[in-house]
Design a protein around this motif. Sequence first.
Motif, PDB file in Angstrom:
ATOM      1  N   MET A 243      11.553-109.291 -36.855  1.00  0.00           N
ATOM      2  CA  MET A 243      12.907-108.599 -36.566  1.00  0.00           C
ATOM      3  C   MET A 243      13.997-109.594 -36.912  1.00  0.00           C
ATOM      4  N   PRO A 244      14.710-109.068 -37.866  1.00  0.00           N
ATOM      5  CA  PRO A 244      15.788-109.941 -38.355  1.00  0.00           C
ATOM      6  C   PRO A 244      16.858-110.341 -37.542  1.00  0.00           C
ATOM      7  N   LYS A 245      17.504-111.541 -37.727  1.00  0.00           N
ATOM      8  CA  LYS A 245      18.442-111.906 -36.719  1.00  0.00           C
ATOM      9  C   LYS A 245      19.566-111.514 -36.941  1.00  0.00           C
ATOM     10  N   LEU A 246      20.453-111.042 -35.907  1.00  0.00           N
ATOM     11  CA  LEU A 246      21.700-110.328 -35.886  1.00  0.00           C
ATOM     12  C   LEU A 246      23.017-111.193 -35.934  1.00  0.00           C
ATOM     13  N   ASN A 247      23.697-110.911 -36.475  1.00  0.00           N
ATOM     14  CA  ASN A 247      25.100-111.621 -36.650  1.00  0.00           C
ATOM     15  C   ASN A 247      25.842-111.425 -35.473  1.00  0.00           C
ATOM     16  N   THR A 248      26.314-112.438 -34.631  1.00  0.00           N
ATOM     17  CA  THR A 248      27.224-112.225 -33.301  1.00  0.00           C
ATOM     18  C   THR A 248      28.792-112.690 -33.817  1.00  0.00           C
ATOM     19  N   CYS A 249      28.993-112.693 -35.052  1.00  0.00           N
ATOM     20  CA  CYS A 249      30.151-113.094 -35.569  1.00  0.00           C
ATOM     21  C   CYS A 249      31.166-111.914 -35.698  1.00  0.00           C
ATOM     22  N   GLY A 250      30.474-110.769 -35.345  1.00  0.00           N
ATOM     23  CA  GLY A 250      31.515-109.676 -35.379  1.00  0.00           C
ATOM     24  C   GLY A 250      31.332-108.719 -36.847  1.00  0.00           C
ATOM     25  N   HIS A 251      30.254-109.114 -37.280  1.00  0.00           N
ATOM     26  CA  HIS A 251      29.856-108.433 -38.733  1.00  0.00           C
ATOM     27  C   HIS A 251      28.372-108.123 -38.731  1.00  0.00           C
ATOM     28  N   PRO A 252      27.896-107.165 -37.737  1.00  0.00           N
ATOM     29  CA  PRO A 252      26.584-106.919 -37.540  1.00  0.00           C
ATOM     30  C   PRO A 252      26.047-106.065 -38.886  1.00  0.00           C
ATOM     31  N   GLU A 253      26.824-105.594 -39.742  1.00  0.00           N
ATOM     32  CA  GLU A 253      26.578-104.613 -41.063  1.00  0.00           C
ATOM     33  C   GLU A 253      26.328-105.902 -42.124  1.00  0.00           C
ATOM     34  N   ARG A 254      26.512-107.002 -41.963  1.00  0.00           N
ATOM     35  CA  ARG A 254      26.529-108.137 -43.295  1.00  0.00           C
ATOM     36  C   ARG A 254      25.140-108.788 -43.038  1.00  0.00           C
ATOM     37  N   LYS A 255      24.460-109.108 -44.277  1.00  0.00           N
ATOM     38  CA  LYS A 255      23.229-109.902 -43.899  1.00  0.00           C
ATOM     39  C   LYS A 255      23.532-111.165 -43.277  1.00  0.00           C
ATOM     40  N   HIS A 256      22.333-111.520 -42.345  1.00  0.00           N
ATOM     41  CA  HIS A 256      22.592-112.723 -41.511  1.00  0.00           C
ATOM     42  C   HIS A 256      22.391-113.971 -42.591  1.00  0.00           C
ATOM     43  N   HIS A 257      23.002-115.085 -42.083  1.00  0.00           N
ATOM     44  CA  HIS A 257      23.288-116.203 -43.258  1.00  0.00           C
ATOM     45  C   HIS A 257      22.501-117.358 -42.175  1.00  0.00           C
ATOM     46  N   ALA A 258      23.366-117.706 -41.129  1.00  0.00           N
ATOM     47  CA  ALA A 258      22.756-118.788 -40.524  1.00  0.00           C
ATOM     48  C   ALA A 258      23.397-118.785 -39.291  1.00  0.00           C
ATOM     49  N   LYS A 259      22.917-119.361 -37.955  1.00  0.00           N
ATOM     50  CA  LYS A 259      23.283-119.436 -36.760  1.00  0.00           C
ATOM     51  C   LYS A 259      23.904-118.434 -36.303  1.00  0.00           C
ATOM     52  N   GLY A 260      23.231-117.096 -36.284  1.00  0.00           N
ATOM     53  CA  GLY A 260      24.005-115.867 -35.999  1.00  0.00           C
ATOM     54  C   GLY A 260      25.187-115.176 -36.647  1.00  0.00           C
ATOM     55  N   MET A 261      25.442-115.770 -37.876  1.00  0.00           N
ATOM     56  CA  MET A 261      26.599-115.517 -38.479  1.00  0.00           C
ATOM     57  C   MET A 261      26.295-115.000 -39.854  1.00  0.00           C
ATOM     58  N   CYS A 262      27.285-114.429 -40.441  1.00  0.00           N
ATOM     59  CA  CYS A 262      27.306-113.682 -41.977  1.00  0.00           C
ATOM     60  C   CYS A 262      27.590-115.038 -42.904  1.00  0.00           C
ATOM     61  N   HIS A 263      27.420-115.101 -44.190  1.00  0.00           N
ATOM     62  CA  HIS A 263      27.845-116.157 -44.948  1.00  0.00           C
ATOM     63  C   HIS A 263      29.161-116.351 -44.814  1.00  0.00           C
ATOM     64  N   ALA A 264      30.074-115.474 -44.723  1.00  0.00           N
ATOM     65  CA  ALA A 264      31.407-115.892 -44.779  1.00  0.00           C
ATOM     66  C   ALA A 264      31.988-116.573 -43.778  1.00  0.00           C
ATOM     67  N   CYS A 265      31.546-116.046 -42.483  1.00  0.00           N
ATOM     68  CA  CYS A 265      31.830-116.778 -41.241  1.00  0.00           C
ATOM     69  C   CYS A 265      31.209-118.074 -41.120  1.00  0.00           C
ATOM     70  N   TYR A 266      30.015-117.951 -41.477  1.00  0.00           N
ATOM     71  CA  TYR A 266      29.241-119.495 -41.486  1.00  0.00           C
ATOM     72  C   TYR A 266      30.075-120.375 -42.406  1.00  0.00           C
ATOM     73  N   MET A 267      30.339-120.100 -43.608  1.00  0.00           N
ATOM     74  CA  MET A 267      31.031-120.892 -44.584  1.00  0.00           C
ATOM     75  C   MET A 267      32.468-121.408 -43.942  1.00  0.00           C
ATOM     76  N   ARG A 268      33.098-120.429 -42.929  1.00  0.00           N
ATOM     77  CA  ARG A 268      34.340-120.931 -42.413  1.00  0.00           C
ATOM     78  C   ARG A 268      33.885-122.038 -41.560  1.00  0.00           C
ATOM     79  N   GLU A 269      32.933-121.885 -40.521  1.00  0.00           N
ATOM     80  CA  GLU A 269      32.667-122.702 -39.679  1.00  0.00           C
ATOM     81  C   GLU A 269      32.414-124.043 -40.157  1.00  0.00           C
ATOM     82  N   TYR A 270      31.316-123.919 -41.089  1.00  0.00           N
ATOM     83  CA  TYR A 270      31.123-125.210 -42.002  1.00  0.00           C
ATOM     84  C   TYR A 270      32.302-125.933 -42.500  1.00  0.00           C
ATOM     85  N   ASP A 271      33.103-125.297 -42.878  1.00  0.00           N
ATOM     86  CA  ASP A 271      34.588-126.006 -43.711  1.00  0.00           C
ATOM     87  C   ASP A 271      35.447-126.399 -42.390  1.00  0.00           C
TER      88      ASP A 271
END
Length: 83
Positions: A1-29
């Motif tokens: 089962m693929p991981k689900l995004n908990t960042c508010g973008h469930p339609e986007r591809k999961h990237h890491a830590k329950g976030m889509c790429h855009a949200c993950y990069m925002r947190e990363y930065d």
Amino acid sequence: MPKLNTCGHPERKHHAKGMCHACYMREYDADPARRERKREYMREYNADPARRERERERNADPARRERKREYYQIKKAAKCKSK
Ligand SMILES: [Zn+2]
């Protein structure tokens, strides 16, 4: 089962830590230590015009690009297996 995004973008591809790429990069930065490293890097980078040229040449090397592609393919395959 693929991981689900908990960042508010469930339609986007999961990237890491329950976030889509855009949200993950925002947190990363948002990490101050990382921002400082980035600033430091850009300072060095901009202080040396020859460096820009060297890095451009290195990245334009097709053999290097091929190695990089292989590396990411192996990494991706290893990740799929471990799941
Ligand atoms: Zn998101």
